[in-house]
Structures are given as structure tokens and as C-alpha cells.
Scaffold this motif. Structure first.
Motif, PDB file in Angstrom:
ATOM      1  N   UNK A 151       0.546  -1.189  -0.012  1.00  0.00           N
ATOM      2  CA  UNK A 151       0.031   0.511   0.412  1.00  0.00           C
ATOM      3  C   UNK A 151       0.540   1.109  -0.225  1.00  0.00           C
ATOM      4  N   UNK A 152       2.120   1.452   0.916  1.00  0.00           N
ATOM      5  CA  UNK A 152       2.972   2.646   0.559  1.00  0.00           C
ATOM      6  C   UNK A 152       3.256   3.056  -0.389  1.00  0.00           C
ATOM      7  N   UNK A 153       4.216   1.656  -1.514  1.00  0.00           N
ATOM      8  CA  UNK A 153       4.205   1.693  -2.527  1.00  0.00           C
ATOM      9  C   UNK A 153       3.225   2.189  -3.886  1.00  0.00           C
ATOM     10  N   UNK A 154       1.653   1.663  -3.573  1.00  0.00           N
ATOM     11  CA  UNK A 154       1.140   2.216  -4.683  1.00  0.00           C
ATOM     12  C   UNK A 154       1.012   3.977  -4.431  1.00  0.00           C
ATOM     13  N   UNK A 155       0.922   4.507  -2.587  1.00  0.00           N
ATOM     14  CA  UNK A 155       0.556   5.460  -2.434  1.00  0.00           C
ATOM     15  C   UNK A 155       1.744   6.218  -3.018  1.00  0.00           C
ATOM     16  N   UNK A 156       3.249   5.817  -3.151  1.00  0.00           N
ATOM     17  CA  UNK A 156       3.800   6.486  -3.600  1.00  0.00           C
ATOM     18  C   UNK A 156       3.822   6.564  -5.241  1.00  0.00           C
ATOM     19  N   UNK A 157       3.603   5.813  -5.409  1.00  0.00           N
ATOM     20  CA  UNK A 157       3.787   6.122  -7.086  1.00  0.00           C
ATOM     21  C   UNK A 157       2.498   6.975  -7.365  1.00  0.00           C
ATOM     22  N   UNK A 158       1.701   7.127  -6.839  1.00  0.00           N
ATOM     23  CA  UNK A 158       0.318   8.366  -6.809  1.00  0.00           C
ATOM     24  C   UNK A 158       0.636   9.385  -6.402  1.00  0.00           C
ATOM     25  N   UNK A 159       1.805   9.702  -5.722  1.00  0.00           N
ATOM     26  CA  UNK A 159       2.436  11.077  -5.631  1.00  0.00           C
ATOM     27  C   UNK A 159       3.450  11.297  -6.702  1.00  0.00           C
ATOM     28  N   UNK A 160       3.604  10.365  -6.913  1.00  0.00           N
ATOM     29  CA  UNK A 160       5.096  10.848  -7.906  1.00  0.00           C
ATOM     30  C   UNK A 160       4.456  11.184  -9.282  1.00  0.00           C
ATOM     31  N   UNK A 161       3.000  10.661  -9.870  1.00  0.00           N
ATOM     32  CA  UNK A 161       2.469  10.478 -10.861  1.00  0.00           C
ATOM     33  C   UNK A 161       1.732  11.840 -10.900  1.00  0.00           C
ATOM     34  N   UNK A 162       0.836  12.414  -9.278  1.00  0.00           N
ATOM     35  CA  UNK A 162      -0.011  13.219 -10.075  1.00  0.00           C
ATOM     36  C   UNK A 162       1.180  14.663  -9.010  1.00  0.00           C
ATOM     37  N   UNK A 163       1.915  15.046  -7.995  1.00  0.00           N
ATOM     38  CA  UNK A 163       1.983  15.285  -7.543  1.00  0.00           C
ATOM     39  C   UNK A 163       3.377  16.535  -8.061  1.00  0.00           C
ATOM     40  N   UNK A 164       3.110  18.293  -7.960  1.00  0.00           N
ATOM     41  CA  UNK A 164       3.478  18.594  -8.559  1.00  0.00           C
ATOM     42  C   UNK A 164       5.110  18.267  -8.053  1.00  0.00           C
ATOM     43  N   UNK A 165       5.945  18.127  -8.311  1.00  0.00           N
ATOM     44  CA  UNK A 165       7.866  17.899  -7.832  1.00  0.00           C
ATOM     45  C   UNK A 165       8.518  19.229  -7.426  1.00  0.00           C
ATOM     46  N   UNK A 166       8.662  19.144  -5.708  1.00  0.00           N
ATOM     47  CA  UNK A 166       8.479  20.247  -4.940  1.00  0.00           C
ATOM     48  C   UNK A 166       7.363  21.255  -4.528  1.00  0.00           C
ATOM     49  N   UNK A 167       6.698  20.543  -4.853  1.00  0.00           N
ATOM     50  CA  UNK A 167       5.602  21.509  -4.021  1.00  0.00           C
ATOM     51  C   UNK A 167       4.257  20.821  -2.719  1.00  0.00           C
ATOM     52  N   UNK A 168       5.000  20.967  -1.349  1.00  0.00           N
ATOM     53  CA  UNK A 168       4.994  19.924  -0.160  1.00  0.00           C
ATOM     54  C   UNK A 168       2.803  19.844  -0.557  1.00  0.00           C
ATOM     55  N   UNK A 169       2.296  20.747  -0.369  1.00  0.00           N
ATOM     56  CA  UNK A 169       1.124  20.978  -0.275  1.00  0.00           C
ATOM     57  C   UNK A 169       0.122  20.208  -1.448  1.00  0.00           C
ATOM     58  N   UNK A 170       0.729  20.035  -3.018  1.00  0.00           N
ATOM     59  CA  UNK A 170       0.534  18.886  -3.673  1.00  0.00           C
ATOM     60  C   UNK A 170       0.595  17.605  -3.033  1.00  0.00           C
ATOM     61  N   UNK A 171       1.683  17.298  -2.551  1.00  0.00           N
ATOM     62  CA  UNK A 171       2.281  16.071  -2.497  1.00  0.00           C
ATOM     63  C   UNK A 171       0.781  15.897  -1.555  1.00  0.00           C
ATOM     64  N   UNK A 172       0.420  16.454  -0.665  1.00  0.00           N
ATOM     65  CA  UNK A 172      -0.284  16.397   0.244  1.00  0.00           C
ATOM     66  C   UNK A 172      -1.778  16.021  -0.084  1.00  0.00           C
ATOM     67  N   UNK A 173      -2.020  16.877  -1.018  1.00  0.00           N
ATOM     68  CA  UNK A 173      -3.281  16.731  -1.629  1.00  0.00           C
ATOM     69  C   UNK A 173      -3.374  15.243  -2.289  1.00  0.00           C
ATOM     70  N   UNK A 174      -1.953  14.587  -3.069  1.00  0.00           N
ATOM     71  CA  UNK A 174      -2.674  13.766  -3.871  1.00  0.00           C
ATOM     72  C   UNK A 174      -2.775  12.340  -2.542  1.00  0.00           C
ATOM     73  N   UNK A 175      -1.826  12.311  -1.402  1.00  0.00           N
ATOM     74  CA  UNK A 175      -2.235  11.362  -0.997  1.00  0.00           C
ATOM     75  C   UNK A 175      -3.322  10.880  -0.461  1.00  0.00           C
ATOM     76  N   UNK A 176      -3.892  12.569   0.238  1.00  0.00           N
ATOM     77  CA  UNK A 176      -4.933  12.443   0.637  1.00  0.00           C
ATOM     78  C   UNK A 176      -6.626  12.431  -0.345  1.00  0.00           C
TER      79      UNK A 176
END
Ligand SMILES: Oc1cc(-c2ccc(F)cc2)cc2cncnc12
Ligand SMILES: [Mg+2]
Length: 214
Positions: free
Chosen positions: A5-30
């Protein structure tokens, strides 16, 4: 399923979140954990309580017990001023590796060190290893049976100072009754409960904020 499950979450973050943008990483996980599969991140509702306590405390040295995927690590680190440091202890090496990559995607890896091991082994080594005197803020979010033991260990290792703030997740669900009793009866702490909801669900949960007095 091949991945965790953590790896699937990581892959989702890497796919949809803007690199260097912490808020977009939080939004992607949520969004992933509210729509696709639940995971034990502190989440956005309790995360707003965490944000408020961090901003109010303005900590220079932060300790986190329980990293998991690094969601709360990113949440805290994004609010720290330059020069502040966050040390997070995770006993599961797979979780720790996913967290490192999620924290790096958020652009916060320079502020964060993840230590892999058991809190009861690592806490007594922190002063020597990290050349740190005291922690200004501690976020407790690992196994509930370890909350009280590790808090007493922080006291014994002289890692708290008057005004140090401890914030504990899940004090209602799954619950940490011995920790709550200690914090609410000890003359060494001023404790306050923040009612909320379990991440991504309608279940009641809450966080306990405790200020170390001396
Ligand atoms: O936020 C959390 C939630 C839960 C949890 C699991 C199952 C359930 F049914 C309810 C709650 C477990 C956790 C373990 N460590 C850190 N944080 C946690
Ligand atoms: Mg939690």
C-alpha cells in the motif's frame, strides 16, 4: 498484489503531485486514501490541528515517532523555518524508504532525517548521535502501546525542556488510555484534548497536546 500500500501511495504521488510542491503531495495522498484505499496517514482534518500546533510552537528541533509514508513529516516540515530540523523514527524499513521518496518529491529532504529502528533503542542515542540538547516539538504517531513508554524515555534522556510540546495522534481511536491518564494527571504536563475524526472516515478520534512544564 505485488506492491505494498505505501508503494502504491508513492506511485500515485509521483504521478500526480508537482515535484517540490509540498501541498500537492499532501493533496495527492489525501485524495488517493479517501477515494482508492484507506491508509493510516494523519489526514487533512487532524492535519489542520497539527499545522496549528506547529505554527504556534515554531519549533527548531522536531522529533516524530512513526513515519509511515511521511505524510505528517511533509505536513510538519513544510511549516518549519530554514535551519530547523525534523528527525523521524520508523521501525519498518520499507515504510522508511517510501517516506524518503515522498519527502524528496515534496522538496523537503534537506530538513528531514529518517532514522530506521525501534524508538526505545534510538531515543537514548539521540543526544550523542544528533548533537541535540532538547526537542521543541514531538509528534507521537506510532504504536499506541508505546506512547507512554517512549514519553517517559524522552524525560529520562533529558530531551524535553520547559515549554516542549508533545502532540499525540489517535488518543481516541485506536486509543492510548494509559498515555492520556498519565498526561492528564501528571503535574509535569499541561494537557489539552482536540476532538476530531479518524483520517478519511466518520469515526471519532482526537489529538492530545501536552506542554512539558519541568
Ligand atoms: O492514525 C492511525 C490509525 C490507525 C487505525 C488502524 C485501524 C483502525 F481501524 C483505526 C485506526 C492505526 C495507526 C497506527 N499508527 C499510527 N497511526 C494510526
Ligand atoms: Mg495516526
Amino acid at each position: 498484489s505485488g506492491t505494498s500500500r505505501p508503494v502504491r501511495i508513492l506511485h500515485h504521488v509521483q504521478k500526480v503531485a508537482q515535484y517540490g510542491d509540498a501541498q500537492s503531495v499532501l493533496s495527492a495522498v489525501d485524495s488517493y486514501c479517501s477515494k482508492i484505499e484507506w491508509a493510516m496517514n494523519v489526514g487533512d482534518l487532524k492535519g489542520q490541528i497539527l499545522d496549528a500546533v506547529v505554527l504556534e510552537t515554531r519549533p527548531h528541533y522536531v522529533l516524530e515517532l512513526g513515519t509511515y509514508c511521511g505524510y505528517s513529516t511533509v505536513r510538519i516540515a513544510r511549516l518549519l523555518p530554514p535551519g530547523a530540523r525534523l528527525f523521524s523514527i520508523e521501525m519498518n524499513p520499507q515504510y522508511a524508504q517510501v517516506a524518503r521518496e515522498i519527502i524528496q518529491h515534496a522538496g523537503l529532504d534537506a530538513k528531514v532525517d529518517i532514522l530506521v529502528g525501534c524508538t526505545s533503542d534510538l531515543i537514548p542515542q539521540l543526544k550523542k548521535k544528533l548533537d541535540i540538547e532538547k526537542f521543541d516539538f514531538v509528534f507521537i504517531d506510532h504504536w499506541k502501546v508505546s506512547y507512554l513508554r517512549d514519553t517517559k524515555l524522552l524525560e529520562e534522556c533529558d530531551l524535553l525542556r520547559p515549554g516542549s510540546v508533545l502532540l499525540a495522534d489517535n488518543v481516541t481511536c485506536p486509543g492510548a488510555p494509559d498515555y492520556l491518564h498519565y498526561m492528564r494527571t501528571s503535574p509535569r504536563y499541561e494537557s489539552q484534548y482536540f476532538p476530531s475524526r479518524l483520517e478519511y472516515l466518520q469515526v471519532e478520534d482526537g489529538m492530545e497536546k501536552s506542554v512539558f512544564l519541568a
